[in-house]
Every structure is written in structure tokens, then in C-alpha cells.
Design a protein around this motif. Structure first.
Motif, PDB file in Angstrom:
ATOM      1  N   ASP A 277       0.866  -1.177   0.000  1.00  0.00           N
ATOM      2  CA  ASP A 277       0.000   0.000   0.000  1.00  0.00           C
ATOM      3  C   ASP A 277       0.904   1.230   0.000  1.00  0.00           C
ATOM      4  O   ASP A 277       1.582   1.505   0.990  1.00  0.00           O
ATOM      5  N   THR A 278       0.945   1.950  -1.113  1.00  0.00           N
ATOM      6  CA  THR A 278       1.864   3.089  -1.224  1.00  0.00           C
ATOM      7  C   THR A 278       1.123   4.407  -1.048  1.00  0.00           C
ATOM      8  O   THR A 278      -0.049   4.531  -1.395  1.00  0.00           O
ATOM      9  N   ALA A 279       1.828   5.386  -0.517  1.00  0.00           N
ATOM     10  CA  ALA A 279       1.233   6.695  -0.253  1.00  0.00           C
ATOM     11  C   ALA A 279       0.954   7.438  -1.555  1.00  0.00           C
ATOM     12  O   ALA A 279       1.717   7.350  -2.512  1.00  0.00           O
ATOM     13  N   GLY A 280      -0.142   8.203  -1.552  1.00  0.00           N
ATOM     14  CA  GLY A 280      -0.487   8.987  -2.734  1.00  0.00           C
ATOM     15  C   GLY A 280       0.079  10.391  -2.714  1.00  0.00           C
ATOM     16  O   GLY A 280       0.005  11.107  -3.711  1.00  0.00           O
ATOM     17  N   GLN A 281       0.674  10.795  -1.570  1.00  0.00           N
ATOM     18  CA  GLN A 281       1.211  12.151  -1.471  1.00  0.00           C
ATOM     19  C   GLN A 281       2.504  12.292  -2.272  1.00  0.00           C
ATOM     20  O   GLN A 281       3.343  11.403  -2.281  1.00  0.00           O
ATOM     21  N   GLU A 282       2.662  13.435  -2.886  1.00  0.00           N
ATOM     22  CA  GLU A 282       3.847  13.719  -3.696  1.00  0.00           C
ATOM     23  C   GLU A 282       5.124  13.604  -2.873  1.00  0.00           C
ATOM     24  O   GLU A 282       6.142  13.100  -3.350  1.00  0.00           O
ATOM     25  N   LYS A 283       5.082  14.059  -1.609  1.00  0.00           N
ATOM     26  CA  LYS A 283       6.301  14.096  -0.793  1.00  0.00           C
ATOM     27  C   LYS A 283       6.835  12.709  -0.454  1.00  0.00           C
ATOM     28  O   LYS A 283       7.994  12.566  -0.062  1.00  0.00           O
ATOM     29  N   PHE A 284       5.996  11.673  -0.592  1.00  0.00           N
ATOM     30  CA  PHE A 284       6.443  10.317  -0.276  1.00  0.00           C
ATOM     31  C   PHE A 284       6.803   9.504  -1.519  1.00  0.00           C
ATOM     32  O   PHE A 284       7.156   8.335  -1.413  1.00  0.00           O
ATOM     33  N   LYS A 285       6.708  10.113  -2.693  1.00  0.00           N
ATOM     34  CA  LYS A 285       6.948   9.356  -3.921  1.00  0.00           C
ATOM     35  C   LYS A 285       8.349   8.766  -3.985  1.00  0.00           C
ATOM     36  O   LYS A 285       8.546   7.650  -4.455  1.00  0.00           O
ATOM     37  N   CYS A 286       9.333   9.527  -3.521  1.00  0.00           N
ATOM     38  CA  CYS A 286      10.718   9.049  -3.606  1.00  0.00           C
ATOM     39  C   CYS A 286      10.922   7.816  -2.736  1.00  0.00           C
ATOM     40  O   CYS A 286      11.749   6.953  -3.045  1.00  0.00           O
ATOM     41  N   ILE A 287      10.172   7.716  -1.644  1.00  0.00           N
ATOM     42  CA  ILE A 287      10.274   6.546  -0.773  1.00  0.00           C
ATOM     43  C   ILE A 287       9.501   5.379  -1.370  1.00  0.00           C
ATOM     44  O   ILE A 287      10.016   4.270  -1.507  1.00  0.00           O
ATOM     45  N   ALA A 288       8.251   5.653  -1.748  1.00  0.00           N
ATOM     46  CA  ALA A 288       7.380   4.587  -2.244  1.00  0.00           C
ATOM     47  C   ALA A 288       7.917   3.948  -3.516  1.00  0.00           C
ATOM     48  O   ALA A 288       7.792   2.737  -3.714  1.00  0.00           O
ATOM     49  N   SER A 289       8.538   4.752  -4.377  1.00  0.00           N
ATOM     50  CA  SER A 289       8.996   4.224  -5.663  1.00  0.00           C
ATOM     51  C   SER A 289      10.032   3.114  -5.495  1.00  0.00           C
ATOM     52  O   SER A 289      10.149   2.230  -6.342  1.00  0.00           O
ATOM     53  N   ALA A 290      10.780   3.159  -4.399  1.00  0.00           N
ATOM     54  CA  ALA A 290      11.775   2.113  -4.149  1.00  0.00           C
ATOM     55  C   ALA A 290      11.117   0.752  -3.948  1.00  0.00           C
ATOM     56  O   ALA A 290      11.747  -0.286  -4.153  1.00  0.00           O
ATOM     57  N   TYR A 291       9.849   0.763  -3.560  1.00  0.00           N
ATOM     58  CA  TYR A 291       9.140  -0.483  -3.284  1.00  0.00           C
ATOM     59  C   TYR A 291       8.359  -1.002  -4.489  1.00  0.00           C
ATOM     60  O   TYR A 291       7.698  -2.029  -4.404  1.00  0.00           O
TER      61      TYR A 291
END
Length: 232
Positions: free
Chosen positions: A79-93
Motif C-alpha cells: 500500500d503506497t502513499a499517494g502524497q507527492e512528498k512520499f513518492k521518492c520513498i514509495a517508488s523504491a518499493y
């Protein structure tokens, strides 16, 4: 759940079942903030609906277990975050996904338009043709039948562009949710078995690209944030 498997799949399943060998596939869910990704996962994994849930921070995951043709099988659903500020973290997954589910709100056309970008981001981390892609519209309970049909027609056009399978669901009522994830599980399971037969196996990686335990995930996640905050 699927009843008719490829002949090679049946043979491998019999062998695995006799040795109690399990399998796991990685599913990644993407989409804008508040489209209902977490609610969708909670409805399937916990059979619950919480209207007042908190937005996902960074990433989270659930594991749902099955038994397919006698083989223990699990979906690790990210379940990945939809906020722009978390994209760099979520993309690794995104890396190492067998299934990518792009989610949008049937009541908000903008979220449908954004699904192309979400899929593009996910495919930067995966080889072309390596993943099953689903386009899922949520909150169908909020629309009239006519409104729902119109949005579904628009969504099907985009799904065809994405080479994705389209589903229209409601986490609130549970409509089509179980069938969606059973379809995901069946496709991912059969594909994993066939790749095993062909000698193509995905490495089990400890970290964002692989399948990890809940304990290790939270350890890694908070460790990352600690250094991120102290490095600023």
C-alpha cells in the motif's frame, strides 16, 4: 478462484504440495491520495471498512494467505502513499512487483487521468512485460448506475492503452473486491509457476525490491526516516 490451470502448472503444484513448499508474489497498489487503496486492502484482508482511516505514510503492506492446488501461497500487497512528498520513498518499493494495481476514484475523473503517470513511475522500476497490470475504480457505491457506466467506459479506454485489466469495485460494500484479488492471485500464481518451469526465478531480496517480513519492513522504514530527518 481459478479451477483450470496450465498442464505444467498442475504438475509443479503436485510436486510442491507433496513437499509443502509455499510461494509468495508481490502486489503493488498505486494511486492518488484518498482514492481508497487502503480501504480496498482492508476490505479484502480484514473484511472491514473504516471511513475515517488515516492516509498511508510512505508505504505499508499486508500479507494474505491462500492454498492453490494444494500449494501454500501468499500475496504481499504493498500500500503506497499517494502524497507527492512520499513518492521518492514509495517508488523504491515498486521494484520486483508481479502485479501492479493502479487505483482511481470513480467519482473523480482527475484521479483516472493520473493513473497513466502512476503506472509509468512503477514501470521505471520493472522490466516491460514483467507485471500484470490492473486498473481499478473504487467507490462505485457513490455513483448512480448511469454515472458509473459512463466512468467505466472512460476507464476501459485507458485500461486498453495501459494493457491493463479493468475492475470497478466498492470497498464500502465489498462489491467485486474479493473477486478482484482472487483474479490477481490466480494470475500471479500461475505465472510464477510457469516461470519456475522455464527456469526464470525472481530473487528473494531483503529490502525494497523483494519480499520482506513486517518486522524488517518497519525497522528499515523508521531507520530510513531517522537518518533522513537528522541529515537535513
Amino acid at each position: 478462484m481459478k479451477d483450470c490451470w496450465h498442464a505444467q502448472v498442475k504438475s509443479v503444484c503436485q510436486d510442491r504440495a507433496s513437499r509443502s513448499m509455499g510461494m509468495m508474489s508481490k502486489v503493488v497498489m498505486l494511486g492518488d491520495l484518498y482514492v481508497g487503496k487502503t480501504c480496498l486492502i482492508n476490505r479484502f484482508c480484514k473484511n472491514m471498512f473504516d471511513r475515517d482511516y488515516k492516509a498511508t505514510i510512505g508505504v505499508d503492506f499486508e500479507i494474505e494467505k491462500f492454498e492453490l492446488s494444494g500449494v501454500p501461497y501468499s500475496l504481499q500487497i504493498w500500500d503506497t502513499a499517494g502524497q507527492e512528498k512520499f513518492k521518492c520513498i514509495a517508488s523504491a518499493y515498486y521494484r520486483g512487483a508481479q502485479v501492479i494495481i493502479t487505483v482511481f476514484d470513480l467519482a473523480d475523473i482527475k484521479t483516472l487521468d493520473h493513473t497513466r503517470q502512476w503506472l509509468e513511475e512503477a514501470m521505471k522500476e520493472n522490466d516491460p512485460g514483467s507485471c500484470f497490470v490492473f486498473l481499478v475504480g473504487t467507490k462505485r457505491d457513490l455513483l448512480s448506475s448511469a454515472e458509473c457506466r459512463k466512468m467505466e467506459r472512460d476507464a476501459i479506454k485507458i485500461a486498453n492503452e495501459m494493457q491493463a485489466e479493468f475492475w470497478s469495485v466498492s470497498a464500502k460494500t465489498g462489491e467485486n473486491v474479493q473477486d478482484l484479488f482472487f483474479r490477481v492471485a490466480a494470475l500471479a500464481f500461475e505465472d510464477a509457476i510457469l516461470k519456475e518451469v522455464e527456469g526464470v526465478t525472481a530473487p528473494t531480496v531483503i529490502g525494497p525490491g523483494g519480499l520482506i517480513s513486517k518486522f524488517f519492513f518497519f525497522f528499515f522504514f523508521f531507520f530510513f526516516f531517522f537518518f533522513l530527518r537528522n541529515g537535513q
